[in-house]
Design a protein around this motif. Structure first.
Motif, PDB file in Angstrom:
ATOM      1  N   LYS A  85      23.285  53.808  50.675  1.00  0.00           N
ATOM      2  CA  LYS A  85      22.989  54.771  49.616  1.00  0.00           C
ATOM      3  C   LYS A  85      21.711  54.385  48.880  1.00  0.00           C
ATOM      4  O   LYS A  85      20.866  55.238  48.591  1.00  0.00           O
ATOM      5  N   ASP A  86      21.539  53.095  48.601  1.00  0.00           N
ATOM      6  CA  ASP A  86      20.334  52.609  47.928  1.00  0.00           C
ATOM      7  C   ASP A  86      19.096  52.860  48.777  1.00  0.00           C
ATOM      8  O   ASP A  86      18.059  53.302  48.274  1.00  0.00           O
ATOM      9  N   ALA A  87      19.188  52.585  50.082  1.00  0.00           N
ATOM     10  CA  ALA A  87      18.060  52.800  50.983  1.00  0.00           C
ATOM     11  C   ALA A  87      17.663  54.267  51.026  1.00  0.00           C
ATOM     12  O   ALA A  87      16.477  54.606  50.960  1.00  0.00           O
ATOM     13  N   LEU A  88      18.649  55.146  51.122  1.00  0.00           N
ATOM     14  CA  LEU A  88      18.360  56.575  51.173  1.00  0.00           C
ATOM     15  C   LEU A  88      17.799  57.089  49.849  1.00  0.00           C
ATOM     16  O   LEU A  88      16.930  57.961  49.830  1.00  0.00           O
ATOM     17  N   ALA A  89      18.272  56.545  48.727  1.00  0.00           N
ATOM     18  CA  ALA A  89      17.736  56.942  47.423  1.00  0.00           C
ATOM     19  C   ALA A  89      16.272  56.537  47.300  1.00  0.00           C
ATOM     20  O   ALA A  89      15.438  57.298  46.777  1.00  0.00           O
ATOM     21  N   LYS A  90      15.926  55.358  47.793  1.00  0.00           N
ATOM     22  CA  LYS A  90      14.537  54.907  47.737  1.00  0.00           C
ATOM     23  C   LYS A  90      13.655  55.745  48.661  1.00  0.00           C
ATOM     24  O   LYS A  90      12.519  56.063  48.320  1.00  0.00           O
ATOM     25  N   LEU A  91      14.177  56.117  49.818  1.00  0.00           N
ATOM     26  CA  LEU A  91      13.418  57.003  50.713  1.00  0.00           C
ATOM     27  C   LEU A  91      13.223  58.376  50.087  1.00  0.00           C
ATOM     28  O   LEU A  91      12.158  58.981  50.228  1.00  0.00           O
ATOM     29  N   ARG A  92      14.231  58.860  49.379  1.00  0.00           N
ATOM     30  CA  ARG A  92      14.103  60.134  48.683  1.00  0.00           C
ATOM     31  C   ARG A  92      12.978  60.062  47.662  1.00  0.00           C
ATOM     32  O   ARG A  92      12.140  60.955  47.581  1.00  0.00           O
ATOM     33  N   THR A  93      12.938  58.984  46.890  1.00  0.00           N
ATOM     34  CA  THR A  93      11.885  58.807  45.894  1.00  0.00           C
ATOM     35  C   THR A  93      10.519  58.763  46.559  1.00  0.00           C
ATOM     36  O   THR A  93       9.555  59.360  46.069  1.00  0.00           O
ATOM     37  N   TYR A  94      10.422  58.081  47.694  1.00  0.00           N
ATOM     38  CA  TYR A  94       9.164  58.020  48.448  1.00  0.00           C
ATOM     39  C   TYR A  94       8.699  59.429  48.823  1.00  0.00           C
ATOM     40  O   TYR A  94       7.534  59.783  48.615  1.00  0.00           O
ATOM     41  N   PHE A  95       9.593  60.240  49.365  1.00  0.00           N
ATOM     42  CA  PHE A  95       9.210  61.583  49.793  1.00  0.00           C
ATOM     43  C   PHE A  95       8.890  62.491  48.610  1.00  0.00           C
ATOM     44  O   PHE A  95       8.010  63.353  48.703  1.00  0.00           O
ATOM     45  N   VAL A  96       9.577  62.318  47.490  1.00  0.00           N
ATOM     46  CA  VAL A  96       9.257  63.099  46.294  1.00  0.00           C
ATOM     47  C   VAL A  96       7.845  62.754  45.813  1.00  0.00           C
ATOM     48  O   VAL A  96       7.050  63.649  45.499  1.00  0.00           O
ATOM     49  N   ILE A  97       7.525  61.469  45.760  1.00  0.00           N
ATOM     50  CA  ILE A  97       6.190  61.046  45.323  1.00  0.00           C
ATOM     51  C   ILE A  97       5.135  61.607  46.266  1.00  0.00           C
ATOM     52  O   ILE A  97       4.110  62.144  45.816  1.00  0.00           O
ATOM     53  N   GLN A  98       5.360  61.485  47.570  1.00  0.00           N
ATOM     54  CA  GLN A  98       4.392  61.990  48.538  1.00  0.00           C
ATOM     55  C   GLN A  98       4.230  63.507  48.400  1.00  0.00           C
ATOM     56  O   GLN A  98       3.121  64.029  48.474  1.00  0.00           O
ATOM     57  N   GLY A  99       5.326  64.228  48.207  1.00  0.00           N
ATOM     58  CA  GLY A  99       5.251  65.675  48.035  1.00  0.00           C
ATOM     59  C   GLY A  99       4.462  66.062  46.801  1.00  0.00           C
ATOM     60  O   GLY A  99       3.625  66.981  46.850  1.00  0.00           O
ATOM     61  N   VAL A 100       4.696  65.375  45.692  1.00  0.00           N
ATOM     62  CA  VAL A 100       3.944  65.655  44.465  1.00  0.00           C
ATOM     63  C   VAL A 100       2.469  65.357  44.672  1.00  0.00           C
ATOM     64  O   VAL A 100       1.593  66.124  44.241  1.00  0.00           O
ATOM     65  N   LEU A 101       2.164  64.257  45.351  1.00  0.00           N
ATOM     66  CA  LEU A 101       0.758  63.917  45.611  1.00  0.00           C
ATOM     67  C   LEU A 101       0.087  64.976  46.484  1.00  0.00           C
ATOM     68  O   LEU A 101      -1.078  65.323  46.258  1.00  0.00           O
ATOM     69  N   TYR A 102       0.794  65.489  47.484  1.00  0.00           N
ATOM     70  CA  TYR A 102       0.230  66.561  48.307  1.00  0.00           C
ATOM     71  C   TYR A 102      -0.022  67.813  47.482  1.00  0.00           C
ATOM     72  O   TYR A 102      -1.064  68.461  47.624  1.00  0.00           O
ATOM     73  N   LEU A 103       0.919  68.177  46.617  1.00  0.00           N
ATOM     74  CA  LEU A 103       0.720  69.355  45.771  1.00  0.00           C
ATOM     75  C   LEU A 103      -0.467  69.183  44.833  1.00  0.00           C
ATOM     76  O   LEU A 103      -1.275  70.093  44.655  1.00  0.00           O
ATOM     77  N   VAL A 104      -0.584  68.003  44.226  1.00  0.00           N
ATOM     78  CA  VAL A 104      -1.730  67.726  43.351  1.00  0.00           C
ATOM     79  C   VAL A 104      -3.025  67.814  44.147  1.00  0.00           C
ATOM     80  O   VAL A 104      -4.015  68.384  43.680  1.00  0.00           O
ATOM     81  N   GLY A 105      -3.034  67.281  45.361  1.00  0.00           N
ATOM     82  CA  GLY A 105      -4.220  67.342  46.209  1.00  0.00           C
ATOM     83  C   GLY A 105      -4.599  68.765  46.555  1.00  0.00           C
ATOM     84  O   GLY A 105      -5.786  69.126  46.539  1.00  0.00           O
ATOM     85  N   ILE A 106      -3.626  69.598  46.856  1.00  0.00           N
ATOM     86  CA  ILE A 106      -3.902  71.000  47.180  1.00  0.00           C
ATOM     87  C   ILE A 106      -4.467  71.719  45.970  1.00  0.00           C
ATOM     88  O   ILE A 106      -5.447  72.472  46.074  1.00  0.00           O
ATOM     89  N   VAL A 107      -3.883  71.496  44.796  1.00  0.00           N
ATOM     90  CA  VAL A 107      -4.379  72.139  43.575  1.00  0.00           C
ATOM     91  C   VAL A 107      -5.811  71.689  43.281  1.00  0.00           C
ATOM     92  O   VAL A 107      -6.672  72.511  42.958  1.00  0.00           O
ATOM     93  N   LEU A 108      -6.083  70.396  43.411  1.00  0.00           N
ATOM     94  CA  LEU A 108      -7.445  69.904  43.171  1.00  0.00           C
ATOM     95  C   LEU A 108      -8.432  70.479  44.174  1.00  0.00           C
ATOM     96  O   LEU A 108      -9.573  70.800  43.809  1.00  0.00           O
ATOM     97  N   MET A 109      -8.017  70.636  45.421  1.00  0.00           N
ATOM     98  CA  MET A 109      -8.895  71.214  46.429  1.00  0.00           C
ATOM     99  C   MET A 109      -9.213  72.674  46.102  1.00  0.00           C
ATOM    100  O   MET A 109     -10.369  73.106  46.207  1.00  0.00           O
ATOM    101  N   VAL A 110      -8.217  73.432  45.681  1.00  0.00           N
ATOM    102  CA  VAL A 110      -8.439  74.828  45.318  1.00  0.00           C
ATOM    103  C   VAL A 110      -9.383  74.908  44.115  1.00  0.00           C
ATOM    104  O   VAL A 110     -10.324  75.713  44.106  1.00  0.00           O
TER     105      VAL A 110
END
Length: 131
Positions: A85-110
């Protein structure tokens, strides 16, 4: 007799955790490699003045991925459901951070395209590009 059934049920749960964590445990070496690379990227980013402000992010991501790899190895070896459960929670946090970074990158590019498109249009309207 209830102790016998409880131990049998626990053994089944441990085996299930081991089986469920096996695919990730097989890739834990790669997870650790990616974690180390993120930490190195963060350390190299911290060398620059502006990089000091954002260097914590790749270091944090690297630590998350390495902790997740350790937890998944522990879950696979011992059948510990909390480690899985701990491992999966940390992976979830990793993917959330990466997703937010991608969204920020797309907004900055636009915003970049809008800003420089407006500048190009203004230069064309005022008589063309400077020579």
């Amino acid at each position: 007799m209830s102790d016998q059934f409880a131990s049998l049920g626990q053994a089944g749960a441990n085996q299930s955790v081991r089986e469920l964590s096996q695919p990730l445990a097989m890739g834990s070496g790669w997870m650790k490699f990616v974690g180390i690379m993120f930490i190195v990227q963060g350390a190299l980013t911290a060398i620059t003045i502006v990089g000091i402000l954002i260097a914590w992010l790749p270091i944090w991501i690297g630590v998350l991925v390495m902790q997740s790899a350790g937890s998944i190895e522990r879950a696979q070896a011992s059948g510990d459901a909390n480690a899985l459960k701990d491992a999966l929670a940390k992976l979830r946090t990793y993917f959330v951070i990466q997703g937010v970074l991608y969204l920020v990158g797309i907004v900055l590019m636009v915003l970049y395209f809008i800003f420089f498109g407006a500048m190009l249009a203004a230069m064309m309207k005022s008589g063309g590009l400077p020579h």
